[in-house]
Design a protein around this motif. Structure first.
Motif, PDB file in Angstrom:
ATOM      1  N   ARG A  56      12.801  32.441  36.472  1.00 30.64           N
ATOM      2  CA  ARG A  56      13.811  32.342  35.522  1.00 30.64           C
ATOM      3  C   ARG A  56      14.979  32.393  36.078  1.00 30.64           C
ATOM      4  NH1 ARG A  56      16.396  36.655  33.540  1.00 30.64           N
ATOM      5  NH2 ARG A  56      15.463  38.631  34.452  1.00 30.64           N
ATOM      6  N   ALA A  57      16.217  31.978  35.277  1.00 32.25           N
ATOM      7  CA  ALA A  57      17.668  32.328  35.528  1.00 32.25           C
ATOM      8  C   ALA A  57      18.209  33.119  34.760  1.00 32.25           C
ATOM      9  CB  ALA A  57      18.233  30.668  35.687  1.00 32.25           C
ATOM     10  N   HIS A  58      18.967  33.770  35.175  1.00 32.11           N
ATOM     11  CA  HIS A  58      19.810  34.841  34.459  1.00 32.11           C
ATOM     12  C   HIS A  58      21.078  34.953  34.974  1.00 32.11           C
ATOM     13  CE1 HIS A  58      18.033  36.770  37.931  1.00 32.11           C
ATOM     14  NE2 HIS A  58      19.022  37.612  37.846  1.00 32.11           N
ATOM     15  N   VAL A  59      21.993  35.506  33.798  1.00 27.64           N
ATOM     16  CA  VAL A  59      23.407  35.723  33.957  1.00 27.64           C
ATOM     17  C   VAL A  59      23.690  36.850  34.614  1.00 27.64           C
ATOM     18  CG1 VAL A  59      25.540  35.838  32.900  1.00 27.64           C
ATOM     19  CG2 VAL A  59      23.854  34.244  32.060  1.00 27.64           C
ATOM     20  N   LEU A  60      24.508  36.936  35.883  1.00 26.18           N
ATOM     21  CA  LEU A  60      24.644  37.774  36.742  1.00 26.18           C
ATOM     22  C   LEU A  60      26.241  38.480  36.119  1.00 26.18           C
ATOM     23  CD1 LEU A  60      23.471  36.755  40.316  1.00 26.18           C
ATOM     24  CD2 LEU A  60      22.165  38.569  38.550  1.00 26.18           C
ATOM     25  N   ARG A  61      26.905  37.508  35.972  1.00 27.39           N
ATOM     26  CA  ARG A  61      28.183  37.838  35.508  1.00 27.39           C
ATOM     27  C   ARG A  61      28.746  36.864  34.566  1.00 27.39           C
ATOM     28  NH1 ARG A  61      33.463  37.680  35.437  1.00 27.39           N
ATOM     29  NH2 ARG A  61      34.668  39.576  35.700  1.00 27.39           N
ATOM     30  N   HIS A  62      28.944  37.359  33.158  1.00 22.78           N
ATOM     31  CA  HIS A  62      29.246  36.385  31.923  1.00 22.78           C
ATOM     32  C   HIS A  62      30.783  36.078  32.377  1.00 22.78           C
ATOM     33  CE1 HIS A  62      25.851  37.183  29.488  1.00 22.78           C
ATOM     34  NE2 HIS A  62      25.831  38.254  29.970  1.00 22.78           N
ATOM     35  N   PRO A  63      30.915  34.627  31.751  1.00 21.12           N
ATOM     36  CA  PRO A  63      32.118  34.184  31.876  1.00 21.12           C
ATOM     37  C   PRO A  63      33.424  35.132  31.516  1.00 21.12           C
ATOM     38  CG  PRO A  63      30.969  32.563  30.811  1.00 21.12           C
ATOM     39  CD  PRO A  63      30.264  33.724  30.928  1.00 21.12           C
ATOM     40  N   GLY A  64      34.489  35.306  32.298  1.00 23.86           N
ATOM     41  CA  GLY A  64      35.646  35.954  32.096  1.00 23.86           C
ATOM     42  C   GLY A  64      36.425  36.039  33.155  1.00 23.86           C
ATOM     43  N   LYS A  65      37.609  36.771  32.910  1.00 23.55           N
ATOM     44  CA  LYS A  65      38.530  36.996  34.140  1.00 23.55           C
ATOM     45  C   LYS A  65      38.107  37.560  35.299  1.00 23.55           C
ATOM     46  CE  LYS A  65      42.453  35.427  31.891  1.00 23.55           C
ATOM     47  NZ  LYS A  65      43.171  34.255  32.583  1.00 23.55           N
ATOM     48  N   ALA A  66      38.361  37.003  36.393  1.00 24.20           N
ATOM     49  CA  ALA A  66      37.791  37.624  37.660  1.00 24.20           C
ATOM     50  C   ALA A  66      38.513  39.117  37.700  1.00 24.20           C
ATOM     51  CB  ALA A  66      38.102  36.951  38.925  1.00 24.20           C
ATOM     52  N   ILE A  67      37.871  39.995  38.351  1.00 27.22           N
ATOM     53  CA  ILE A  67      38.323  41.307  38.670  1.00 27.22           C
ATOM     54  C   ILE A  67      38.556  41.603  40.124  1.00 27.22           C
ATOM     55  CG2 ILE A  67      37.190  42.374  36.536  1.00 27.22           C
ATOM     56  CD1 ILE A  67      34.866  43.456  38.228  1.00 27.22           C
ATOM     57  N   ALA A  68      39.167  42.819  40.405  1.00 32.04           N
ATOM     58  CA  ALA A  68      39.636  42.985  41.771  1.00 32.04           C
ATOM     59  C   ALA A  68      38.480  43.453  42.710  1.00 32.04           C
ATOM     60  CB  ALA A  68      40.783  43.940  41.614  1.00 32.04           C
ATOM     61  N   PHE A  69      37.776  44.408  42.136  1.00 32.61           N
ATOM     62  CA  PHE A  69      36.622  44.935  43.103  1.00 32.61           C
ATOM     63  C   PHE A  69      35.307  44.371  42.548  1.00 32.61           C
ATOM     64  CE2 PHE A  69      40.601  47.482  43.019  1.00 32.61           C
ATOM     65  CZ  PHE A  69      40.643  47.545  44.332  1.00 32.61           C
ATOM     66  N   ASN A  70      34.566  43.798  43.294  1.00 26.61           N
ATOM     67  CA  ASN A  70      33.185  43.115  42.932  1.00 26.61           C
ATOM     68  C   ASN A  70      32.093  43.513  43.709  1.00 26.61           C
ATOM     69  OD1 ASN A  70      34.409  40.844  41.144  1.00 26.61           O
ATOM     70  ND2 ASN A  70      35.771  40.732  42.849  1.00 26.61           N
ATOM     71  N   GLU A  71      32.140  44.420  44.527  1.00 28.09           N
ATOM     72  CA  GLU A  71      31.090  44.877  45.345  1.00 28.09           C
ATOM     73  C   GLU A  71      29.994  45.684  44.331  1.00 28.09           C
ATOM     74  OE1 GLU A  71      34.435  45.588  46.305  1.00 28.09           O
ATOM     75  OE2 GLU A  71      34.268  44.296  47.964  1.00 28.09           O
ATOM     76  N   ARG A  72      30.628  46.240  43.425  1.00 28.35           N
ATOM     77  CA  ARG A  72      29.976  47.033  42.675  1.00 28.35           C
ATOM     78  C   ARG A  72      28.775  46.374  41.905  1.00 28.35           C
ATOM     79  NH1 ARG A  72      31.315  48.249  36.958  1.00 28.35           N
ATOM     80  NH2 ARG A  72      33.271  47.010  37.481  1.00 28.35           N
ATOM     81  N   TRP A  73      28.941  45.048  41.437  1.00 23.53           N
ATOM     82  CA  TRP A  73      27.912  44.123  40.946  1.00 23.53           C
ATOM     83  C   TRP A  73      27.367  43.272  41.948  1.00 23.53           C
ATOM     84  CZ3 TRP A  73      28.485  39.141  40.369  1.00 23.53           C
ATOM     85  CH2 TRP A  73      29.720  38.452  40.542  1.00 23.53           C
ATOM     86  N   ILE A  74      27.939  42.856  42.901  1.00 24.15           N
ATOM     87  CA  ILE A  74      27.452  41.932  43.771  1.00 24.15           C
ATOM     88  C   ILE A  74      26.324  42.716  44.784  1.00 24.15           C
ATOM     89  CG2 ILE A  74      27.883  40.421  45.861  1.00 24.15           C
ATOM     90  CD1 ILE A  74      30.515  39.613  44.349  1.00 24.15           C
ATOM     91  N   ARG A  75      26.499  43.651  45.248  1.00 29.13           N
ATOM     92  CA  ARG A  75      25.928  44.548  46.429  1.00 29.13           C
ATOM     93  C   ARG A  75      24.181  44.545  45.579  1.00 29.13           C
ATOM     94  NH1 ARG A  75      28.230  49.157  46.545  1.00 29.13           N
ATOM     95  NH2 ARG A  75      29.433  48.326  48.339  1.00 29.13           N
ATOM     96  N   PRO A  76      24.099  45.011  44.336  1.00 29.87           N
ATOM     97  CA  PRO A  76      22.729  45.259  44.018  1.00 29.87           C
ATOM     98  C   PRO A  76      22.042  43.838  43.734  1.00 29.87           C
ATOM     99  CG  PRO A  76      24.337  46.253  42.410  1.00 29.87           C
ATOM    100  CD  PRO A  76      25.131  45.523  43.580  1.00 29.87           C
TER     101      PRO A  76
END
Length: 168
Positions: A56-76
């Motif tokens: 399947r496919a799944h949303v990892l980040r819903h559409p919205g304003k980009a944030i400054a620090f992204n490692e917290r959700w990208i690393r895992p």
């Protein structure tokens, strides 16, 4: 066009399959995603990320304003399993269609990051204004699916290795 309807949404469709994991391509893709998301933040853009693997496919980040620090959700972000690219593209298409209905003036960019180890080839997304394909294929017997898709979709095409050098 009203200001509320303007803006840019970057949709990243990320292949998280076993072949991307095995060849360490997923790690490279996550590095690119981290740098891109920081740039999108500086440009005051919006970001959404869809991952596909297994069945399947799944949303990892819903559409919205980009944030400054992204490692917290990208690393895992994990990988493994099959490559349901058609599911990933179909999910992106549904979300982009919804965005276009709500904000018709919004520019949409779709970035497809994959090693092309999938079958069948997904349909071209109709609700993306601009499409870019980043090819992570590194197998000794290349399939060339990402370059074929780029030609079929009239999309820009770059090899991940070349892009990673430029992004540094």
């Amino acid at each position: 066009m009203r200001k509320a309807e303007s803006g840019v949404l970057h949709c990243v469709v990320l292949d998280c399959s076993g072949s991307m994991l095995k060849r360490r391509s997923l790690s490279l893709a996550k590095g690119l995603l981290t740098r891109w998301s920081a740039r999108i933040y500086r440009e005051r853009g919006e970001l959404m990320v869809i991952g596909f693997s297994g069945s399947r496919a799944h949303v990892l980040r819903h559409p919205g304003k980009a944030i400054a620090f992204n490692e917290r959700w990208i690393r895992p972000i994990e990988g493994g399993g099959a490559s349901p690219a058609t599911s990933g593209m179909a999910l992106a298409e549904r979300i982009l269609a919804s965005v276009k209905r709500k904000t018709p003036g919004k520019a949409t960019f779709l970035w497809f990051l994959s090693d092309g180890r999938f079958d069948p080839l997904p349909e071209c997304p109709r609700y993306a204004d601009t499409i870019g394909l980043v090819d992570f294929e590194s197998a000794s017997v290349p399939l060339g699916r990402m370059s074929r898709l780029a030609m079929q979709w009239s999309a820009s095409y770059q090899r991940a290795e070349d892009m990673a050098r430029v992004e540094r």
